[in-house]
Structures are given as C-alpha cells and as structure tokens.
Design a protein around this motif. Structure first.
Motif, short mmCIF file in Angstrom:
data_model
loop_
_atom_site.label_atom_id
_atom_site.label_comp_id
_atom_site.label_asym_id
_atom_site.label_seq_id
_atom_site.Cartn_x
_atom_site.Cartn_y
_atom_site.Cartn_z
N THR A 120 0.84 -1.20 0.00
CA THR A 120 0.00 0.00 0.00
C THR A 120 0.87 1.25 0.00
OG1 THR A 120 -0.10 -0.05 2.41
CG2 THR A 120 -1.89 -1.15 1.21
N GLY A 121 0.30 2.33 -0.50
CA GLY A 121 1.03 3.60 -0.55
C GLY A 121 2.03 3.68 -1.68
N SER A 122 1.87 2.82 -2.68
CA SER A 122 2.85 2.79 -3.78
C SER A 122 2.68 3.97 -4.73
CB SER A 122 2.73 1.48 -4.56
OG SER A 122 1.48 1.42 -5.22
N VAL A 123 3.78 4.33 -5.37
CA VAL A 123 3.77 5.32 -6.44
C VAL A 123 4.43 4.68 -7.66
CG1 VAL A 123 3.80 7.29 -4.88
CG2 VAL A 123 5.95 6.36 -5.74
N SER A 124 4.05 5.12 -8.85
CA SER A 124 4.60 4.55 -10.07
C SER A 124 4.94 5.65 -11.06
CB SER A 124 3.59 3.58 -10.71
OG SER A 124 3.34 2.48 -9.87
N GLY A 125 5.95 5.37 -11.88
CA GLY A 125 6.36 6.30 -12.92
C GLY A 125 7.54 5.71 -13.65
N THR A 126 8.45 6.57 -14.09
CA THR A 126 9.70 6.14 -14.71
C THR A 126 10.84 6.88 -14.01
OG1 THR A 126 9.85 7.91 -16.37
CG2 THR A 126 8.48 5.97 -16.92
N TRP A 127 12.06 6.52 -14.36
CA TRP A 127 13.18 7.24 -13.75
C TRP A 127 13.36 8.64 -14.34
CZ3 TRP A 127 14.30 6.59 -9.18
CH2 TRP A 127 14.45 5.34 -8.59
N ALA A 128 12.58 8.96 -15.36
CA ALA A 128 12.58 10.33 -15.87
C ALA A 128 11.53 11.18 -15.19
CB ALA A 128 12.34 10.32 -17.38
N SER A 129 10.52 10.53 -14.61
CA SER A 129 9.43 11.24 -13.95
C SER A 129 8.76 10.33 -12.94
CB SER A 129 8.40 11.72 -14.99
OG SER A 129 7.33 12.39 -14.36
N LEU A 130 9.16 10.47 -11.70
CA LEU A 130 8.63 9.62 -10.63
C LEU A 130 7.96 10.49 -9.58
CD1 LEU A 130 8.51 6.69 -9.49
CD2 LEU A 130 10.57 7.26 -8.19
N PRO A 131 6.71 10.17 -9.19
CA PRO A 131 6.09 10.94 -8.10
C PRO A 131 6.95 10.92 -6.84
CG PRO A 131 4.47 9.54 -9.18
CD PRO A 131 5.81 9.15 -9.74
N SER A 132 6.79 11.93 -6.03
CA SER A 132 7.61 12.08 -4.83
C SER A 132 7.38 10.94 -3.84
CB SER A 132 7.29 13.41 -4.15
OG SER A 132 8.08 13.57 -2.99
N LEU A 133 8.48 10.47 -3.27
CA LEU A 133 8.42 9.54 -2.14
C LEU A 133 8.39 10.43 -0.89
CD1 LEU A 133 11.17 6.99 -3.25
CD2 LEU A 133 8.79 7.19 -4.01
N THR A 134 7.24 10.49 -0.26
CA THR A 134 7.00 11.48 0.79
C THR A 134 6.60 10.81 2.10
OG1 THR A 134 6.26 13.05 -0.89
CG2 THR A 134 5.68 13.55 1.39
N ALA A 135 7.14 11.33 3.20
CA ALA A 135 6.76 10.83 4.53
C ALA A 135 7.02 11.91 5.56
CB ALA A 135 7.54 9.57 4.89
N THR A 136 6.11 12.04 6.53
CA THR A 136 6.33 12.94 7.66
C THR A 136 6.94 12.14 8.78
OG1 THR A 136 4.46 14.34 7.02
CG2 THR A 136 5.22 14.50 9.30
N LEU A 137 8.12 12.60 9.24
CA LEU A 137 8.92 11.81 10.17
C LEU A 137 9.29 12.61 11.41
CD1 LEU A 137 11.39 10.29 7.55
CD2 LEU A 137 9.43 9.14 8.59
N ALA A 138 9.39 11.88 12.53
CA ALA A 138 9.88 12.48 13.77
C ALA A 138 11.36 12.81 13.63
CB ALA A 138 9.66 11.49 14.92
N PRO A 139 11.89 13.64 14.52
CA PRO A 139 13.32 13.96 14.46
C PRO A 139 14.18 12.70 14.48
CG PRO A 139 12.22 15.39 16.03
CD PRO A 139 11.22 14.36 15.62
N GLY A 140 15.08 12.57 13.53
CA GLY A 140 15.99 11.43 13.47
C GLY A 140 15.39 10.16 12.91
N ALA A 141 14.12 10.15 12.57
CA ALA A 141 13.47 8.93 12.09
C ALA A 141 13.70 8.75 10.59
CB ALA A 141 11.97 8.98 12.37
N ALA A 142 13.53 7.49 10.14
CA ALA A 142 13.76 7.16 8.74
C ALA A 142 12.59 6.35 8.19
CB ALA A 142 15.05 6.37 8.58
N THR A 143 12.43 6.40 6.89
CA THR A 143 11.46 5.57 6.19
C THR A 143 12.18 4.82 5.10
OG1 THR A 143 9.36 5.56 4.98
CG2 THR A 143 10.80 7.44 4.61
#
Length: 193
Positions: A120-143
């Motif tokens: 879930t939460g997937s995005v699709s495109g090409t390496w010439a045009s890919l939708p943003s990989l976006t996440a709201t994160l706490a300080p120091g956190a990673a996705t």
C-alpha cells in the motif's frame, strides 16, 4: 520666612532626597537573583542511503531489479521528507523514460526483496518522472521505500542514464539543504526478452 530659614529648609529637603535615593540605589545594587532559560533552535536536515547499490545493467536475464531506499529526517524537529528525480543532461533520458518504476514503503530494508509484493502507498512512474516519495517523520526517524525498476521494450540499446534522487526535509516554510544519491542505469544490446 527669612533667607536663613529658607536655606535650612532646602538643605533638609536635599538631604532627605539624596538619602532616600541612596537607600533605594543601594537596595537595587545589592539585590541578587538568578535567571536561566533554554531554547532549542530548529534545524532541518535530510539524508539518503541505498542509491549506491541501485546501479544496474539490464539484460534479457535481468529485466527487473528491486532495492531498498532509506530516507531520513536528520532534523531535530518533525519534518516531511520528499524526493524528486533528475537525469543528468550528459546521459540518456530516453533510457530513463523506458524504465518503469514502482516504489512503496516497507518496514525495513530486509522487507524489500525481488519477491516482495507491491504494498500500500505505492507510487509509479519512470526514472525520468517519478512521483515524490514522501513521509512525515519524527526527528531522526527514517522511512524505507522498496524500489522496483523494470526495463521496457522501448529502451534504447547500449545506453546509460545517470539518475539522481534528490531529497529535502520541510517544516512549514522551512526547507533543508538539498541532498542526493545517484546511480547508473545501463541497457545492453538486448536488454529485454
């Protein structure tokens, strides 16, 4: 009132004012106190890792690859990490356009393999045009995003695309310095089956 009495009254009044003022001044200068405060200044920063392993030479036996990509909010405040992609002008945009990309968030790098189903939460495109990989994160956190690249029949043979994934962290109108990770996509003379 005689001049002598007026002079005496003036001396008494001056003495009272000076004495009172001196006492007030002495109290002010001898009073002590301690005050302390602490302020945390927000600083936005971002970090990206995983692109170093994404360089790929596609072939008829390797038409698709899957790799984890880690995006980190290196800030000391909450921030939203977001990506864009760029293809360098000295490389093949046509190849980047011919590589289909699907990316989705996963629980960690170990959860991203060639057999992992698109989540879930997937995005699709090409390496010439890919939708943003976006996440709201706490300080120091990673996705972690699982990124699957698949070459298509329209890919030019024997071409190379130099792709940069550009990352920033934002909070309101504040934006971090830009960071990026790069990799190469290569097509062989016969990339697809």
């Amino acid at each position: 009132m005689t001049a002598r009495l007026r002079l005496l009254l003036a001396v008494v009044l001056v003495a009272l004012f000076v004495g009172g003022g001196s006492t007030a001044a002495w109290a002010l200068w001898t009073a002590t106190g301690t005050a302390s405060s602490s302020v945390t200044i927000g600083k936005l920063a971002a970090a990206i890792s995983g692109t170093e392993q994404m360089t790929t030479t596609f072939s008829s036996t390797t038409p698709s690859v899957t790799y984890p990509l880690t995006l980190t909010n290196s800030s000391n405040i909450v921030g939203t990490t977001a990506t864009t992609v760029q293809v360098t002008t000295d490389s093949s945009t046509a190849l980047a356009q011919a590589v289909q990309v699907t990316a989705w968030p996963v629980s960690g790098t170990a959860a991203c393999t060639t057999s992992t189903a698109v989540g879930t939460g997937s995005v699709s495109g090409t390496w010439a045009s890919l939708p943003s990989l976006t996440a709201t994160l706490a300080p120091g956190a990673a996705t972690v995003w699982c990124v699957r690249s698949t070459i298509t029949a329209s890919a030019p043979p024997s071409a190379t695309a130099n792709v940069h994934i550009v990352l920033t962290t934002t909070n309101g109108s504040w934006t971090s310095d830009v960071v990026w990770g790069g990799f190469y996509l290569n097509s062989s003379a016969a990339s697809t089956s």
